[in-house]
Design a protein around this motif. Structure first.
Motif, PDB file in Angstrom:
ATOM      1  N   ASN A 315       0.828  -1.197   0.000  1.00 47.16           N
ATOM      2  CA  ASN A 315       0.000   0.000   0.000  1.00 47.16           C
ATOM      3  C   ASN A 315       0.868   1.255   0.000  1.00 47.16           C
ATOM      4  O   ASN A 315       1.386   1.663   1.046  1.00 47.16           O
ATOM      5  CB  ASN A 315      -0.909   0.008   1.233  1.00 47.16           C
ATOM      6  N   VAL A 317       1.725   5.287  -0.144  1.00 50.22           N
ATOM      7  CA  VAL A 317       1.086   6.483   0.401  1.00 50.22           C
ATOM      8  C   VAL A 317       1.759   7.706  -0.214  1.00 50.22           C
ATOM      9  O   VAL A 317       2.981   7.868  -0.097  1.00 50.22           O
ATOM     10  CB  VAL A 317       1.195   6.547   1.938  1.00 50.22           C
ATOM     11  N   CYS A 351       2.631  -5.812  10.078  1.00 47.65           N
ATOM     12  CA  CYS A 351       2.534  -4.597   9.258  1.00 47.65           C
ATOM     13  C   CYS A 351       3.859  -3.849   9.344  1.00 47.65           C
ATOM     14  O   CYS A 351       4.285  -3.456  10.435  1.00 47.65           O
ATOM     15  CB  CYS A 351       1.381  -3.728   9.735  1.00 47.65           C
ATOM     16  N   MET A 373      -1.119  11.025   7.866  1.00 49.82           N
ATOM     17  CA  MET A 373      -1.530  10.260   6.691  1.00 49.82           C
ATOM     18  C   MET A 373      -0.929   8.864   6.708  1.00 49.82           C
ATOM     19  O   MET A 373      -1.600   7.877   6.357  1.00 49.82           O
ATOM     20  CB  MET A 373      -1.121  11.003   5.427  1.00 49.82           C
ATOM     21  N   LEU A 374       0.326   8.761   7.136  1.00 49.85           N
ATOM     22  CA  LEU A 374       0.954   7.446   7.230  1.00 49.85           C
ATOM     23  C   LEU A 374       0.277   6.599   8.301  1.00 49.85           C
ATOM     24  O   LEU A 374      -0.010   5.413   8.075  1.00 49.85           O
ATOM     25  CB  LEU A 374       2.437   7.598   7.537  1.00 49.85           C
ATOM     26  N   GLU A 377      -3.032   5.193   7.144  1.00 51.50           N
ATOM     27  CA  GLU A 377      -2.888   4.040   6.255  1.00 51.50           C
ATOM     28  C   GLU A 377      -2.499   2.796   7.042  1.00 51.50           C
ATOM     29  O   GLU A 377      -2.984   1.689   6.764  1.00 51.50           O
ATOM     30  CB  GLU A 377      -1.845   4.346   5.185  1.00 51.50           C
ATOM     31  N   SER A 380      -5.494   1.380   8.701  1.00 46.67           N
ATOM     32  CA  SER A 380      -6.352   0.676   7.750  1.00 46.67           C
ATOM     33  C   SER A 380      -5.795  -0.692   7.389  1.00 46.67           C
ATOM     34  O   SER A 380      -6.546  -1.673   7.282  1.00 46.67           O
ATOM     35  CB  SER A 380      -6.513   1.524   6.487  1.00 46.67           C
ATOM     36  N   VAL A 381      -4.477  -0.794   7.221  1.00 46.70           N
ATOM     37  CA  VAL A 381      -3.856  -2.055   6.802  1.00 46.70           C
ATOM     38  C   VAL A 381      -3.749  -3.042   7.960  1.00 46.70           C
ATOM     39  O   VAL A 381      -3.986  -4.242   7.794  1.00 46.70           O
ATOM     40  CB  VAL A 381      -2.464  -1.776   6.203  1.00 46.70           C
ATOM     41  N   TYR A 455      -8.732   7.180   8.862  1.00 47.03           N
ATOM     42  CA  TYR A 455      -9.611   7.672   7.816  1.00 47.03           C
ATOM     43  C   TYR A 455     -11.010   7.882   8.381  1.00 47.03           C
ATOM     44  O   TYR A 455     -11.484   7.092   9.193  1.00 47.03           O
ATOM     45  CB  TYR A 455      -9.652   6.695   6.647  1.00 47.03           C
TER      46      TYR A 455
END
Length: 592
Positions: A315, A317, A351, A373-374, A377, A380-381, A455
């Protein structure tokens, strides 16, 4: 051709004579051989020629090494004697190393160092990185003991006035042989070990639930960024800054450290495509790469050994957003979900995230937004069905120092930035020039990331799964919630319980560790963060119960101080070809 009359305004140039061909006698050049005439440029040249040793010698007057003719021989990049204008005259003769090879008292060549496809390069005199520096300064930077006692005394006095750090010798941290730095492993002894039962049978349950692996974070210094910021490497000899010299050293470091997961920053795209990827694949790695947006030719890569992990998802970013003026920088990140290749109860995926945040010390608002932002993500992962997170490892160059607000936010999971100056976020400058206060909120709502660094859609889904009772309570206390939201608007949070692999200070002396060292500074900006298990003694004391991860830190490769690194002329040097040190940690994945 008739000679023009004097006073006619025509310049009188002597007819050029063909230069004699430079030939090598069967027995090599003899000291008595003399060139009949040399250009004045040659007499004052000093450091602007390339000598190919072992075969026919040729002079290359080009300043760019790429234009010089290379040869396939058995010579290495090696330290060379500094030649001045006094070495050249009208009766100039070739230096002794054109003769059959013999040791020189000022040379440190080692026959064991000889490798293939190399040459001895003496830099262009116009290069500001080194050519214009006096010999005493070059020698001081290079660590060579050519100066007289008087020169050494004057140098030490000059260092005291200018604040230059002279590197004292430290026992156990350095190997003086060939100017190499020596780092050692630091292991942690965990209290919960395999127990031997009364019948002397080992409890096999613990063994089956353990999976050990190593992770490296390494900023390998993009060649393009090196060339654009040459002022940071004035202490370096020119040959050690060339990619053809640097890449074999970097690859050798990776081979020797033999990490299971590599997180690399400043990976130049063309070098990755033509050299790095294929070289790492030959070592058993699978590589994922994300190039920076815009015109920046480097990016981040995560490489893992296929014998240890399977790739679940990759993923990328991008921190650049066309519709948000704040996010106008081209930094990127990369988040992988890896599945360990083993059969036991602790089969949780891992992860692994890698990033390189913005450097600018005066733009802490951009740094915090990129970090948010990192983290969004990663959330989410790494999110699992039961609402928890799988083990998390975050590597990278964060361009922030230990103890800074950004660093504290990563470790503590919260940050109240109300009244915080924008230039103090990263702690890179002792007296920050950017005194503008961070706005509340830092990033606009249309970014789609909440103050909890997730998010917005994910946060809404969590609220929907919370049940009807919570919804009723929210309706009854809606006014209180609005007031609380206004008070918490300057507070950032994230849901991970993270610890740092390194403590950032040497336990014996209390001196700060450094991960990068160049002509301007020597600080820590590179980190490996991980979600620590409850019984991980490497976690900060007093907070063990708050950690719900499943990673134990078994050991780490020690870091060095600035004084240690300057004993080998800082970074990069002949043996370490980046201005950053590689970080390496060994983890154990246990059952949650």
């Amino acid at each position: 051709m008739s000679e023009p009359p004097r006073g006619s305004g025509v310049a009188h140039w002597p007819e050029p004579k063909p230069e004699p061909e430079l030939r090598v006698p069967p027995g090599g050049f003899q000291p008595a051989w003399r060139h009949s005439m040399l250009f004045h440029r040659m007499q004052t040249l000093g450091r602007d020629w390339v000598a190919h040793c072992g075969v026919s010698q040729r002079f290359c007057w080009n300043s760019q090494i790429s234009s010089c003719r290379r040869w396939i021989g058995h010579c290495t990049w090696a330290p060379y004697p500094f030649l001045g204008t006094g070495h050249f005259s009208a009766n100039w003769s070739l230096p002794p190393f054109f003769e059959p090879w013999r040791p020189h008292h000022n040379w440190r060549w080692q026959p064991s160092n000889f490798t293939q496809s190399s040459l001895l390069h003496i830099s262009h005199p116009n290069m500001k990185s080194e050519g214009d520096e006096p010999c005493s300064k070059r020698r001081r930077h290079s660590g060579e003991s050519f100066s007289s006692p008087d020169e050494e005394t004057s140098i030490s006095k000059q260092n005291e006035v200018t604040g230059h750090v002279t590197a004292p010798e430290t026992e156990g941290s350095l190997s003086k042989e060939k100017g190499m730095i020596k780092r050692h492993w630091e292991y942690f002894c965990h209290h919960k070990k395999k127990k031997i039962l009364e019948d002397k049978e080992i409890d096999q349950n613990n063994i089956e639930n353990e999976f050990d692996f190593t992770v490296m974070s390494y900023n390998i210094l993009s060649q393009n960024l090196l060339d654009d910021n040459s002022h940071l490497y004035k202490h370096c000899r020119w040959p050690v800054l060339i990619w053809g010299y640097r890449f074999p050293n970097i690859l050798q470091e990776i081979k020797e450290l033999d990490a299971d997961v590599l997180c690399l920053q400043e990976v130049q795209e063309d070098h990755y495509r033509t050299q790095i990827k294929s070289s790492l694949e030959s070592l058993g790695y699978h590589c994922e790469y994300k190039m920076r947006t815009g015109r920046k030719p480097d990016g981040c890569a995560i490489c893992f050994k296929m014998s240890k992990f399977d790739l679940v998802s990759s993923n990328p970013v991008e921190f650049f957003r066309h519709d948000i003026p704040l996010l106008d920088r081209d930094n990127v990140g990369l988040v992988l979900l890896l599945q360990p290749k083993f059969h036991c109860k602790a089969t949780a995926a891992v992860c692994v995230a890698n990033t390189h945040l913005l450097y600018n010390p005066r733009r802490g608002d951009i740094k915090l937004t990129q970090l948010a932002m990192l983290l969004a993500e990663i959330a989410s992962v790494a999110h699992q069905k039961d609402g928890s997170f799988c083990p998390i490892i975050i590597c990278g160059d964060f361009n922030s120092v230990p103890g800074s607000p950004l660093y504290s936010f990563i470790k503590e999971g919260k940050l109240n930035y109300e009244g915080l100056a924008i230039g103090k976020v990263s702690g890179q400058e002792q007296f920050p020039r950017g005194q503008r206060i961070l706005s509340i909120p830092i990033w606009p709502q249309r970014l789609g990331i909440s103050q909890n660094c997730v998010y917005e859609t994910r946060q809404q889904q969590r609220e929907e799964h919370s049940g009807g009772e919570m919804k009723e309570a929210q309706l009854e206390n809606s006014q209180e919630i609005v007031i609380a939201a206004e008070k918490l608007s300057s507070k950032l949070q994230h849901h991970f319980k993270l610890s740092s692999v390194y403590s950032h200070y040497l336990p014996e002396s209390g001196l700060p560790e450094v991960t990068t060292c160049h002509s301007r500074s020597a600080v820590t900006v590179d980190y490996i963060f991980y979600s620590a298990a409850k019984d991980d003694i490497a976690a900060p004391p007093g907070t063990e119960e708050s950690f719900d991860g499943s990673l134990k830190l078994l050991g780490r490769l020690s870091l060095l101080t600035a004084q240690d690194l300057w004993t080998v002329n800082g970074l990069p040097n002949e043996n370490n070809s980046s201005d950053h040190l590689p970080l390496l940690a060994k983890f154990r994945l246990i059952e949650q």
